[in-house]
Design an enzyme around this catalytic site. Structure first.
Site, PDB file in Angstrom:
ATOM      1  N   GLY A 187     -62.772  58.219 -37.668  1.00  0.00           N
ATOM      2  CA  GLY A 187     -62.763  57.393 -38.877  1.00  0.00           C
ATOM      3  C   GLY A 187     -64.137  56.889 -39.248  1.00  0.00           C
ATOM      4  N   THR A 501     -57.179  55.345 -39.462  1.00  0.00           N
ATOM      5  CA  THR A 501     -57.967  56.377 -40.145  1.00  0.00           C
ATOM      6  C   THR A 501     -58.379  57.509 -39.216  1.00  0.00           C
ATOM      7  OG1 THR A 501     -59.987  55.057 -39.793  1.00  0.00           O
ATOM      8  CG2 THR A 501     -58.840  54.790 -41.894  1.00  0.00           C
ATOM      9  N   CYS A 502     -58.626  57.202 -37.935  1.00  0.00           N
ATOM     10  CA  CYS A 502     -59.045  58.258 -37.008  1.00  0.00           C
ATOM     11  C   CYS A 502     -57.963  59.316 -36.857  1.00  0.00           C
ATOM     12  CB  CYS A 502     -59.389  57.673 -35.641  1.00  0.00           C
ATOM     13  SG  CYS A 502     -60.897  56.682 -35.656  1.00  0.00           S
ATOM     14  N   MET A 503     -56.702  58.888 -36.961  1.00  0.00           N
ATOM     15  CA  MET A 503     -55.576  59.796 -36.735  1.00  0.00           C
ATOM     16  C   MET A 503     -54.925  60.255 -38.041  1.00  0.00           C
ATOM     17  SD  MET A 503     -53.785  57.739 -33.600  1.00  0.00           S
ATOM     18  CE  MET A 503     -52.464  58.932 -33.451  1.00  0.00           C
TER      19      MET A 503
END
Length: 534
Positions: A187, A501-503
């Protein structure tokens, strides 16, 4: 006609989300809606069976190129050897499908990895307070300059990583934000690239210039490299811009950069079109030159000079005190008046030299668009991350697609690359409300939704999973995941949408109506000034 057919197949496969290798010739058809497309005009009178046979031939050619030929070819362009395989391949690159080029390119990128998994990624620290409120007080405080300073001492080899794939991709470097607690690396990395593109296309940095045509609403919002002599510091920043283009290609993160086709032409080494590229970049200068080229006698020339004089661009002729004339000078794209030839300020434009004057202005603009010094610095940075010989295969448009993706979101493609978790199903009522709400969004709002959900404004329009193989992995940030919200406190209609957001995970409450879903989604995408807060 072959090139037009290849371009049409590229668009058809993008729409169907499959590779040309998996497209059956009988699936090739020209829809009546395609008749209005000038790109396929030359194919309209060809019998459909002939088109399908020709596609089958091109399909076979591409399979052979991808499997046996391109991996063995030295692709470096050498102007001295005009009959080398690379030179001939450059002339025939219009016959190669985009997917074939990307497959070969990805193999080369994975074969040129220089930082393996057992080496720690470089880490840079950025201070968000320097750009708080979206206002950058000085260019050196921008994320772009902060990162350029810190990565200047990192060998380029450390930034050459394998192509991003799967749920935990490897990126060129990790980013830590001062005072922020961010879990995961994806993210923050994607947010950094998005912020850098915003800075490049703003007044805080002077590397890019809004094309003059924007002033008359043509190619509005399109940029070119600023055409002016550069300092050593600016050369280093342009080198870093080239590195970022290469890093984005390896990371498969499309950059939201809006650059004119002339930039991509110079990047891949194609000549500029003296008419088309001038008209796209500076339509006022293009029209000005055309006026001088089309006048038929001295009376028309005098009338044109009088018109220009009324706009304060001309002076009086030495032959007559009240007779207006133009001189061999012109304004550069940055607003500086320059002489078009030696002692140009003292040479009036006359009937005998008006064609020379028009050609000199055209030449000035084309030199500014070619911008050899700046493009050389960008190519040097790009070549430090990816092998430049790969550009031999790519057209300017394909290079732009590979680097910047498409500036719109294909909802059908996104829906096909979405997973439902913790018992959720596509047929659940609130999931149907969710997709119904997104279908009501304009493209601008869809881009904001994607930015809210995974910290990048554009997402890849292709994914290896379309090849249908059992081992194919999704390209990040795909797949999008939809899960229930954390905890059960309170009424679902009073809760807000949260994301990881990272995933690329959306935690979606069970809203009771489409109207509430629309309201909460719009609240989420417009209230994301701090996108790393989760």
């Amino acid at each position: 006609m072959d090139v037009a057919l290849v371009q049409y197949i590229n668009r058809l496969c993008r729409h169907l989300a499959i590779t040309p290798a998996r497209l059956h010739p009988h699936e090739v058809y020209l829809d009546p809606a395609d008749a209005a497309d000038p790109r396929v005009a030359c194919l309209l009178n060809v019998p459909i069976e002939s088109l399908r046979l020709r596609f089958a031939l091109l399909q076979s050619l591409n399979t052979t190129l991808e499997t046996f030929f391109l991996p063995l070819v030295e692709l470096r362009q050498t102007p001295m050897y005009t009959h080398s395989i690379a030179a001939l391949l450059k002339e025939a690159k219009g016959l190669i499908f985009y997917d074939t080029k990307v497959t070969v390119m990805n193999r080369v990128l994975n074969a040129t990895v220089q930082r393996t998994a057992d080496h720690a990624a470089p880490e840079i620290t950025l201070d968000p307070l320097e750009i708080v409120g979206g206002e950058i007080r000085a260019s050196e405080n921008s994320y772009f300059c902060q990162a350029a300073r810190q990565l200047a001492s990192v060998p380029s080899s450390q930034l050459c990583v394998k192509l991003a794939s799967g749920g935990d991709p490897t990126y060129a470097f990790n980013i830590r934000f001062t005072g922020e607690e961010v879990h995961g690396t994806s993210g923050s990395f994607r947010h950094f690239l998005w912020q850098v593109c915003r800075e490049l296309q703003s007044s805080s940095l002077s590397l890019l210039l809004l094309c003059p045509s924007s002033a008359v609403n043509k190619n509005k919002g399109k940029y070119i490299l600023t055409p002016s002599p550069i300092t050593y510091g600016e050369e280093q920043l342009l080198h870093f811009l080239g590195q970022l283009l290469g890093i984005a290609i390896r990371a498969d993160v499309p950059l939201p950069l809006d650059l004119l086709p002339s930039f991509w032409k110079t990047l891949v080494g194609e000549p500029l079109d003296p008419d088309q590229d001038l008209q796209e970049a500076d339509v006022l200068t293009y029209n000005y030159v055309k006026k001088f080229e089309s006048i038929n006698d001295e009376t028309e020339l005098e009338a044109l000079c009088a018109e220009i004089a009324s706009q304060h661009l001309a002076t009086e002729s030495p032959e007559g005190p009240n007779k207006p004339c133009c001189r061999f000078t012109y304004l550069t794209m940055t607003g500086e008046e320059v002489e078009l030839c030696s002692r140009g300020r003292h040479i009036p434009v006359a009937w005998e030299n008006k064609d020379i004057y028009a050609a000199a202005i055209r030449s000035l603009r084309l030199r500014e668009l070619q911008n050899v010094e700046c493009v050389t610095a960008v190519r040097a940075g790009l070549g430090a991350i990816i092998p430049l010989q790969l550009l031999t295969m790519l057209s300017p448009l394909e290079m732009e697609l590979r680097t910047c993706g498409l500036p719109y979101i294909n909802l059908e493609f996104l829906k096909a690359h979405t997973m439902y978790q913790v018992g959720l199903m596509e047929t659940d009522q609130h999931i149907e409300f969710f997709w119904g709400a997104l279908e009501m969004f304009a493209q601008e709002e869809l881009c904001k939704f994607i930015k809210f959900a995974c910290n990048q404004e554009r997402i890849p329009f292709t994914c290896p999973c379309k090849d249908g193989g059992p081992d194919t992995a999704h390209v990040p940030p795909y797949p999008m995941k939809i899960a229930p919200p954390d905890g059960t406190a309170g009424s679902p209609d009073s809760r807000y949408i949260r994301v990881e957001t990272c995933m690329f995970m959306i935690k979606l409450p069970q809203y009771s109506s489409l109207e509430i879903m629309l309201e909460k989604l719009r609240c989420a995408i417009h209230y994301r000034e701090d996108p790393l807060s989760g």
